[in-house]
Each structure stands twice: as C-alpha cells, then as structure tokens.
Design an enzyme around this catalytic site. Structure first.
Site, PDB file in Angstrom:
ATOM      1  N   LYS A  53       0.839  -1.207   0.000  1.00 33.70           N
ATOM      2  CA  LYS A  53       0.000   0.000   0.000  1.00 33.70           C
ATOM      3  C   LYS A  53       0.873   1.256   0.000  1.00 33.70           C
ATOM      4  CE  LYS A  53      -3.803  -2.379   2.282  1.00 33.70           C
ATOM      5  NZ  LYS A  53      -4.510  -2.719   3.524  1.00 33.70           N
ATOM      6  N   GLN A  97      -4.491  -1.127   9.692  1.00 33.97           N
ATOM      7  CA  GLN A  97      -4.475  -2.472   9.128  1.00 33.97           C
ATOM      8  C   GLN A  97      -5.113  -3.473  10.099  1.00 33.97           C
ATOM      9  OE1 GLN A  97      -3.595  -3.166   6.036  1.00 33.97           O
ATOM     10  NE2 GLN A  97      -3.739  -5.391   6.184  1.00 33.97           N
ATOM     11  N   ASP A 120     -10.809   3.212   4.032  1.00 31.37           N
ATOM     12  CA  ASP A 120     -11.144   1.781   4.015  1.00 31.37           C
ATOM     13  C   ASP A 120     -12.655   1.572   3.823  1.00 31.37           C
ATOM     14  OD1 ASP A 120      -9.283  -0.288   4.219  1.00 31.37           O
ATOM     15  OD2 ASP A 120      -8.881   0.126   6.339  1.00 31.37           O
TER      16      ASP A 120
HETATM   17  N1  GUN Z   1      -6.722  -6.466   6.325  1.00 31.22           N
HETATM   18  C1  GUN Z   1      -7.001  -7.210   5.229  1.00 31.22           C
HETATM   19  N2  GUN Z   1      -7.595  -6.455   4.285  1.00 31.22           N
HETATM   20  C2  GUN Z   1      -7.707  -5.212   4.788  1.00 31.22           C
HETATM   21  C3  GUN Z   1      -8.217  -3.989   4.279  1.00 31.22           C
HETATM   22  O1  GUN Z   1      -8.740  -3.900   3.172  1.00 31.22           O
HETATM   23  N3  GUN Z   1      -8.113  -2.925   5.117  1.00 31.22           N
HETATM   24  C4  GUN Z   1      -7.567  -3.008   6.351  1.00 31.22           C
HETATM   25  N4  GUN Z   1      -7.539  -1.912   7.102  1.00 31.22           N
HETATM   26  N5  GUN Z   1      -7.087  -4.126   6.851  1.00 31.22           N
HETATM   27  C5  GUN Z   1      -7.147  -5.215   6.070  1.00 31.22           C
END
Ligand code: GUN
Length: 294
Positions: A53, A97, A120
């Site tokens: 990311k 996350q 998100d």
């Molecule tokens: N963990 C796995 N996928 C995601 C996501 O799309 N966003 C976040 N914040 N954590 C994750």
C-alpha cells in the site's frame, strides 16, 4: 468451454494511472494527497500488505507512510494517535491495518477514524451511505474493486443473477449492497450465501455472476458453476504444497482447474481481485483529498 481470464493486474494499472493523473491535478492546485497507514504488531502477511500500500501510494504521487506500533500498544494509545491523524490536514486518508491484536477492539478503532478520512470504508457512516446509495462516502476497497473489474471488463450486471458467497463486513455485505444499487455496476438480483446456507451448489449453479469471498481454499468446484458464468474469486489462501520451494502455494476460494473449464470468464489468484483492492484504496484517498478543496 475454457474461460477467458479477467486480468486484474492490467485493470488495476489503468485505475492507478487514472489516480496518478488526478493526484497531479491536485498537486498543481497545491494539495498533495496523503495516506497514513497504521500497523500494530508484527503479523507477516499484514506487513506485506502494508508495504504494498505504501509503495503504491508513493508511485501515485501521494505522501504519507506507515506508522508501525508494537503489538503491546494499548487501545488508548492507538486512539490518541488516530485523533492526531484526524486533526492533521496533510493526512487525507487513514487506514488501520486489520487484524489488530486481540486486546484492541476493532469496532472502537474504526469508529474513532473521522468518516471523511476513512478510506477503508469501514466506518458505520460510510457503510450506511453505501446501503442507501449515497455516493459521497467511501466504499470498502475490495468490493469496490470487484465492481470496477466487472465494469471495465464489460460484464453487465443489469438484471443478472449474482450470487455472493461470504457475508463479511469487509467484502460480502458491501458487495451485495453495491450490486443492488440502481446504477452502472448494480441493478443485479443478488443472493448472499454463507456457512449456514443449505445446499450451496443449488444457489451457485443459478449464478450468471458468481463472486466468492468465503475464505475457504478451493471450496467452489467446476460442477457448482453454471456453464458460461462469470466467476470472481476474492479468496487468498496459502495451502501446503510439497512441490514448492517454500512448501506452500497461494490459491483462491475457487478450484481454478475445474472452474476454468465451465466459466466464460474468471479471475486468477493471484492477479485478479488482489491488485484492484490497492488501486481502489488509492482512488478513495484521492477522492478524500479532492473533497477538501471542492
Ligand atoms: N486487512 C485485510 N484487508 C484489509 C483492508 O482492506 N483494510 C484493512 N484496514 N485491513 C485489512
């Protein structure tokens, strides 16, 4: 029939190129979109996702970075950090996350993030806006990415029988909510199946478009798919494989070898939905920044 592959990597690259153009336009107006990712603990998979990311946001011309906190960080300390990020005008998007260490309540954390920085799309305000069809919120990146894949591949959802396997808050539920909206990428007749569904195959075999996000390796086999269906595999599972040097391989929730003989189009794993999730995160972040100036 041997299905055509839907190339998520190529479509994600197109979305990222669009985002990079939007970032450049904002920079010309003196606004640099900023994404801040927070990672608590040392989960290896999470660290990999977060690294991807951060790299993607840099490549799109954004600022920001990752704040890495130890696994024993208190919930109070994390909430304090979120408040600082909420108040920082250079940070347009905040992503914490998941999963978090078990002593931290994810719902409390998500509710603490300002909804207009919740790139998100997990905050209840954004989930509510999605459900009622308001487009000024943020939509969870994976289901938004699936819709973008369908739109950019020319798959018509209008009037289609779509079966979603999986009812998570991150994928299954928002996926269904997007598909029923009265707009492009929507207008579908949607069935949600889950672990308590009776006779799963009787549902999946009706699907013109089958979207699988159940988190169970290769659970959907070719005999469960209607001939000519479009199959979208959201799964990302690591399974033991003695023939590989590292002892494991990545696979989806769909048994690819049998499904590819029945479907008309199918997403591979990896290289299908996965790259779209990051592309949509970047798009949400640039939208967050655009909304601060328009
Ligand atoms: N963990 C796995 N996928 C995601 C996501 O799309 N966003 C976040 N914040 N954590 C994750």
């Amino acid at each position: 029939m041997r299905a055509e592959l839907i190339d998520g990597k190529a479509i994600a690259a197109d979305v990222r190129a669009d985002v990079a153009r939007e970032v450049a336009a904002l920079r010309a107006r003196g606004v640099v979109p900023g994404l801040m990712v927070v990672l608590v603990g040392e989960d290896i998979a999470s660290a990999t996702y977060v690294g991807a990311k951060e790299k993607a946001s840099r490549e799109a011309g954004m600022t920001g970075g990752t704040i890495r906190l130890p696994a024993d960080t208190t919930q109070a300390a994390l909430l304090t950090l979120i408040e600082q990020l909420n108040g920082n005008p250079a940070v347009h998007g905040i992503l914490v996350q998941m999963p978090l260490p078990t002593h931290i309540d994810p719902d409390t954390v998500i509710r603490h993030i300002r909804s207009d920085k919740d790139v998100d799309g997990f905050h209840p305000e954004n989930v509510g806006k999605l459900l009622i069809g308001h487009t000024d919120g943020f939509v969870s990146c994976t289901p938004a990415g699936v819709i973008e894949l369908l739109l950019r591949s020319g798959v018509d959802t209008r009037g289609a029988e779509v079966v979603v396997v999986g009812r998570s808050n991150i994928v299954g539920k928002p996926m269904a909510a997007l598909l029923v909206q009265a707009r492009a990428g929507g207008d579908a007749t949607v069935t949600i199946c889950h672990s308590r569904t009776k006779d799963l195959a009787s549902h999946t075999r009706r699907a013109d478009i089958l979207i699988v996000a159940a988190g169970r390796a290769e659970m959907i086999t070719g005999d469960m798919i209607k001939p000519g269906a479009v199959v979208i595999d959201v799964g990302m599972n690591s399974v033991p494989d003695a023939t590989r040097a590292n002892g494991s391989r990545l696979c989806g929730d769909v048994h690819f070898a049998s499904a590819v003989e029945v479907a008309s189009r199918i997403t591979p794993v990896p290289g299908g939905v996965g790259p779209m999730t990051i592309a949509m995160l970047l798009r949400n972040t640039v939208r967050a920044a655009q909304r601060t100036v328009s």
